[in-house]
Scaffold this motif. Structure first.
Motif, PDB file in Angstrom:
ATOM      1  N   VAL A 156       0.841  -1.205   0.000  1.00  0.00           N
ATOM      2  CA  VAL A 156       0.000   0.000   0.000  1.00  0.00           C
ATOM      3  C   VAL A 156       0.874   1.251   0.000  1.00  0.00           C
ATOM      4  O   VAL A 156       0.616   2.204  -0.742  1.00  0.00           O
ATOM      5  CB  VAL A 156      -0.971  -0.005   1.206  1.00  0.00           C
ATOM      6  N   LEU A 157       1.926   1.254   0.815  1.00  0.00           N
ATOM      7  CA  LEU A 157       2.844   2.400   0.850  1.00  0.00           C
ATOM      8  C   LEU A 157       3.504   2.628  -0.512  1.00  0.00           C
ATOM      9  O   LEU A 157       3.567   3.760  -1.005  1.00  0.00           O
ATOM     10  CB  LEU A 157       3.911   2.184   1.931  1.00  0.00           C
ATOM     11  N   SER A 158       3.968   1.550  -1.123  1.00  0.00           N
ATOM     12  CA  SER A 158       4.629   1.658  -2.418  1.00  0.00           C
ATOM     13  C   SER A 158       3.687   2.218  -3.478  1.00  0.00           C
ATOM     14  O   SER A 158       4.037   3.159  -4.209  1.00  0.00           O
ATOM     15  CB  SER A 158       5.140   0.278  -2.841  1.00  0.00           C
ATOM     16  N   TYR A 159       2.480   1.666  -3.571  1.00  0.00           N
ATOM     17  CA  TYR A 159       1.549   2.128  -4.597  1.00  0.00           C
ATOM     18  C   TYR A 159       0.980   3.512  -4.269  1.00  0.00           C
ATOM     19  O   TYR A 159       0.609   4.252  -5.177  1.00  0.00           O
ATOM     20  CB  TYR A 159       0.449   1.101  -4.832  1.00  0.00           C
ATOM     21  N   THR A 160       0.940   3.876  -3.005  1.00  0.00           N
ATOM     22  CA  THR A 160       0.533   5.242  -2.648  1.00  0.00           C
ATOM     23  C   THR A 160       1.570   6.238  -3.153  1.00  0.00           C
ATOM     24  O   THR A 160       1.217   7.283  -3.720  1.00  0.00           O
ATOM     25  CB  THR A 160       0.367   5.374  -1.125  1.00  0.00           C
ATOM     26  N   LEU A 161       2.850   5.920  -2.966  1.00  0.00           N
ATOM     27  CA  LEU A 161       3.911   6.799  -3.473  1.00  0.00           C
ATOM     28  C   LEU A 161       3.916   6.850  -5.004  1.00  0.00           C
ATOM     29  O   LEU A 161       4.180   7.898  -5.600  1.00  0.00           O
ATOM     30  CB  LEU A 161       5.271   6.335  -2.942  1.00  0.00           C
ATOM     31  N   ILE A 162       3.607   5.711  -5.639  1.00  0.00           N
ATOM     32  CA  ILE A 162       3.523   5.684  -7.104  1.00  0.00           C
ATOM     33  C   ILE A 162       2.382   6.578  -7.582  1.00  0.00           C
ATOM     34  O   ILE A 162       2.555   7.388  -8.507  1.00  0.00           O
ATOM     35  CB  ILE A 162       3.342   4.240  -7.614  1.00  0.00           C
ATOM     36  N   LEU A 163       1.204   6.444  -6.953  1.00  0.00           N
ATOM     37  CA  LEU A 163       0.065   7.273  -7.353  1.00  0.00           C
ATOM     38  C   LEU A 163       0.327   8.749  -7.075  1.00  0.00           C
ATOM     39  O   LEU A 163      -0.080   9.623  -7.848  1.00  0.00           O
ATOM     40  CB  LEU A 163      -1.205   6.803  -6.640  1.00  0.00           C
ATOM     41  N   LYS A 164       1.020   9.028  -5.991  1.00  0.00           N
ATOM     42  CA  LYS A 164       1.383  10.413  -5.685  1.00  0.00           C
ATOM     43  C   LYS A 164       2.279  10.976  -6.787  1.00  0.00           C
ATOM     44  O   LYS A 164       2.132  12.121  -7.218  1.00  0.00           O
ATOM     45  CB  LYS A 164       2.075  10.469  -4.329  1.00  0.00           C
ATOM     46  N   LYS A 165       3.201  10.153  -7.269  1.00  0.00           N
ATOM     47  CA  LYS A 165       4.086  10.569  -8.369  1.00  0.00           C
ATOM     48  C   LYS A 165       3.278  10.795  -9.647  1.00  0.00           C
ATOM     49  O   LYS A 165       3.501  11.769 -10.368  1.00  0.00           O
ATOM     50  CB  LYS A 165       5.156   9.495  -8.591  1.00  0.00           C
ATOM     51  N   PHE A 166       2.315   9.883  -9.937  1.00  0.00           N
ATOM     52  CA  PHE A 166       1.459  10.056 -11.113  1.00  0.00           C
ATOM     53  C   PHE A 166       0.676  11.359 -11.034  1.00  0.00           C
ATOM     54  O   PHE A 166       0.576  12.102 -12.003  1.00  0.00           O
ATOM     55  CB  PHE A 166       0.472   8.893 -11.249  1.00  0.00           C
ATOM     56  N   TRP A 167       0.091  11.617  -9.882  1.00  0.00           N
ATOM     57  CA  TRP A 167      -0.736  12.816  -9.733  1.00  0.00           C
ATOM     58  C   TRP A 167       0.110  14.087  -9.812  1.00  0.00           C
ATOM     59  O   TRP A 167      -0.373  15.118 -10.246  1.00  0.00           O
ATOM     60  CB  TRP A 167      -1.529  12.772  -8.443  1.00  0.00           C
ATOM     61  N   ALA A 168       1.358  13.995  -9.407  1.00  0.00           N
ATOM     62  CA  ALA A 168       2.241  15.159  -9.533  1.00  0.00           C
ATOM     63  C   ALA A 168       2.609  15.407 -10.999  1.00  0.00           C
ATOM     64  O   ALA A 168       2.718  16.553 -11.434  1.00  0.00           O
ATOM     65  CB  ALA A 168       3.500  14.955  -8.710  1.00  0.00           C
ATOM     66  N   LEU A 169       2.794  14.323 -11.758  1.00  0.00           N
ATOM     67  CA  LEU A 169       3.153  14.464 -13.171  1.00  0.00           C
ATOM     68  C   LEU A 169       1.947  14.768 -14.054  1.00  0.00           C
ATOM     69  O   LEU A 169       2.058  15.484 -15.040  1.00  0.00           O
ATOM     70  CB  LEU A 169       3.827  13.181 -13.672  1.00  0.00           C
ATOM     71  N   LEU A 170       0.805  14.160 -13.706  1.00  0.00           N
ATOM     72  CA  LEU A 170      -0.403  14.306 -14.520  1.00  0.00           C
ATOM     73  C   LEU A 170      -1.513  14.899 -13.675  1.00  0.00           C
ATOM     74  O   LEU A 170      -2.342  14.172 -13.136  1.00  0.00           O
ATOM     75  CB  LEU A 170      -0.837  12.942 -15.064  1.00  0.00           C
ATOM     76  N   PRO A 171      -1.567  16.201 -13.525  1.00  0.00           N
ATOM     77  CA  PRO A 171      -2.608  16.786 -12.676  1.00  0.00           C
ATOM     78  C   PRO A 171      -3.992  16.624 -13.298  1.00  0.00           C
ATOM     79  O   PRO A 171      -4.139  16.482 -14.502  1.00  0.00           O
ATOM     80  CB  PRO A 171      -2.209  18.263 -12.603  1.00  0.00           C
ATOM     81  N   GLY A 172      -4.986  16.631 -12.436  1.00  0.00           N
ATOM     82  CA  GLY A 172      -6.363  16.535 -12.902  1.00  0.00           C
ATOM     83  C   GLY A 172      -6.807  15.100 -13.085  1.00  0.00           C
ATOM     84  O   GLY A 172      -6.331  14.181 -12.454  1.00  0.00           O
ATOM     85  N   LYS A 173      -7.718  14.892 -14.020  1.00  0.00           N
ATOM     86  CA  LYS A 173      -8.332  13.578 -14.203  1.00  0.00           C
ATOM     87  C   LYS A 173      -7.406  12.590 -14.895  1.00  0.00           C
ATOM     88  O   LYS A 173      -7.627  11.387 -14.832  1.00  0.00           O
ATOM     89  CB  LYS A 173      -9.620  13.713 -15.015  1.00  0.00           C
ATOM     90  N   ASP A 174      -6.388  13.080 -15.603  1.00  0.00           N
ATOM     91  CA  ASP A 174      -5.493  12.157 -16.283  1.00  0.00           C
ATOM     92  C   ASP A 174      -4.767  11.240 -15.303  1.00  0.00           C
ATOM     93  O   ASP A 174      -4.448  10.109 -15.621  1.00  0.00           O
ATOM     94  CB  ASP A 174      -4.447  12.917 -17.107  1.00  0.00           C
ATOM     95  N   GLY A 175      -4.505  11.716 -14.106  1.00  0.00           N
ATOM     96  CA  GLY A 175      -3.829  10.896 -13.108  1.00  0.00           C
ATOM     97  C   GLY A 175      -4.658   9.726 -12.653  1.00  0.00           C
ATOM     98  O   GLY A 175      -4.148   8.684 -12.282  1.00  0.00           O
ATOM     99  N   LEU A 176      -5.994   9.869 -12.710  1.00  0.00           N
ATOM    100  CA  LEU A 176      -6.866   8.791 -12.263  1.00  0.00           C
ATOM    101  C   LEU A 176      -6.862   7.619 -13.233  1.00  0.00           C
ATOM    102  O   LEU A 176      -7.138   6.494 -12.843  1.00  0.00           O
ATOM    103  CB  LEU A 176      -8.296   9.326 -12.071  1.00  0.00           C
ATOM    104  N   ARG A 177      -6.549   7.865 -14.496  1.00  0.00           N
ATOM    105  CA  ARG A 177      -6.522   6.774 -15.473  1.00  0.00           C
ATOM    106  C   ARG A 177      -5.402   5.791 -15.169  1.00  0.00           C
ATOM    107  O   ARG A 177      -5.454   4.644 -15.569  1.00  0.00           O
ATOM    108  CB  ARG A 177      -6.331   7.326 -16.881  1.00  0.00           C
ATOM    109  N   HIS A 178      -4.383   6.239 -14.487  1.00  0.00           N
ATOM    110  CA  HIS A 178      -3.220   5.382 -14.229  1.00  0.00           C
ATOM    111  C   HIS A 178      -3.276   4.693 -12.868  1.00  0.00           C
ATOM    112  O   HIS A 178      -2.304   4.086 -12.461  1.00  0.00           O
ATOM    113  CB  HIS A 178      -1.940   6.212 -14.341  1.00  0.00           C
TER     114      HIS A 178
END
Length: 200
Positions: A156-178
């Motif tokens: 959970v910690l690993s994938y939380t950090l991954i999603l945090k990185k995605f949301w930082a790179l892809l702001p908005g709804k695009d981050g949710l696709r990943h």
């Protein structure tokens, strides 16, 4: 080793572990099994389950390094490191599960209860004992928390950090696709909760 290659290498271990669990659980459904055979079956089934959990953790770490620190990926996850993670997963499974048959072998069994699974599942075998099973229950629950519980926390910690990185790179709804990394988290948490709740 490229990120996709090592991830696929780790992923290839899971079907083999699943097949091992299936083939180990078949004999009880076909023939009667003696006590020592039941202990061996239980040992291998739970060892492979713990190893599978550790491989899911290794895959989460692999994804974390590949996404959050891609420039140092080939330095951190070399062939030798991947092999060591696989061997550590197997060694951890054996070390954690080895005391279960030893604890069960010391108990007297006198009850005639139909097992709820098609294999010798630890909580089912405990129901056959006529002595106090408190120590064995405590160890079984500690085993689940030490393997599946700890693995779940780090996944959970690993994938939380991954999603945090995605949301930082892809702001908005695009981050949710990943956000497709929920399946290992959900599978491991459902697997560990079902094991934990099956103890008497």
């Amino acid at each position: 080793m490229a990120p996709t290659t090592s991830h696929l290498f780790l992923l290839s271990g899971i079907p083999g572990l699943e097949e091992s669990c299936i083939w180990i659980s078949i004999p009880l459904g076909i023939i009667r099994i003696e006590f020592h055979g039941c202990l061996a079956q239980m040992f291998f089934f739970h060892t492979f389950s713990s190893t599978e959990s550790a491989i899911l953790l290794a895959m989460a770490f692999d994804s974390f390094v590949a996404i959050c620190n891609p420039l140092s990926y080939t330095v951190v996850l070399m062939h030798s490191c991947i092999i060591q993670m696989g061997l550590a997963a197997v060694a951890r499974g054996v070390a954690l599960v080895a005391p279960l048959p030893i604890l069960l072998k010391r108990l007297p069994f006198c009850k005639n209860i139909i097992l709820t699974h098609s294999f010798c599942f630890h909580p089912d075998v405990l129901k056959l004992a006529c002595a106090s099973i408190r120590v064995t229950i405590i160890y079984g629950r500690a085993l689940i928390l030490c393997s599946f519980g700890v693995d779940s926390v780090f996944i959970v910690l690993s994938y939380t950090l991954i999603l945090k990185k995605f949301w930082a790179l892809l702001p908005g709804k695009d981050g949710l696709r990943h956000s497709t990394h929920a399946s290992p988290i959900l599978s491991l948490s459902s697997f560990s909760m079902s094991h934990l709740l099956s103890y008497p």
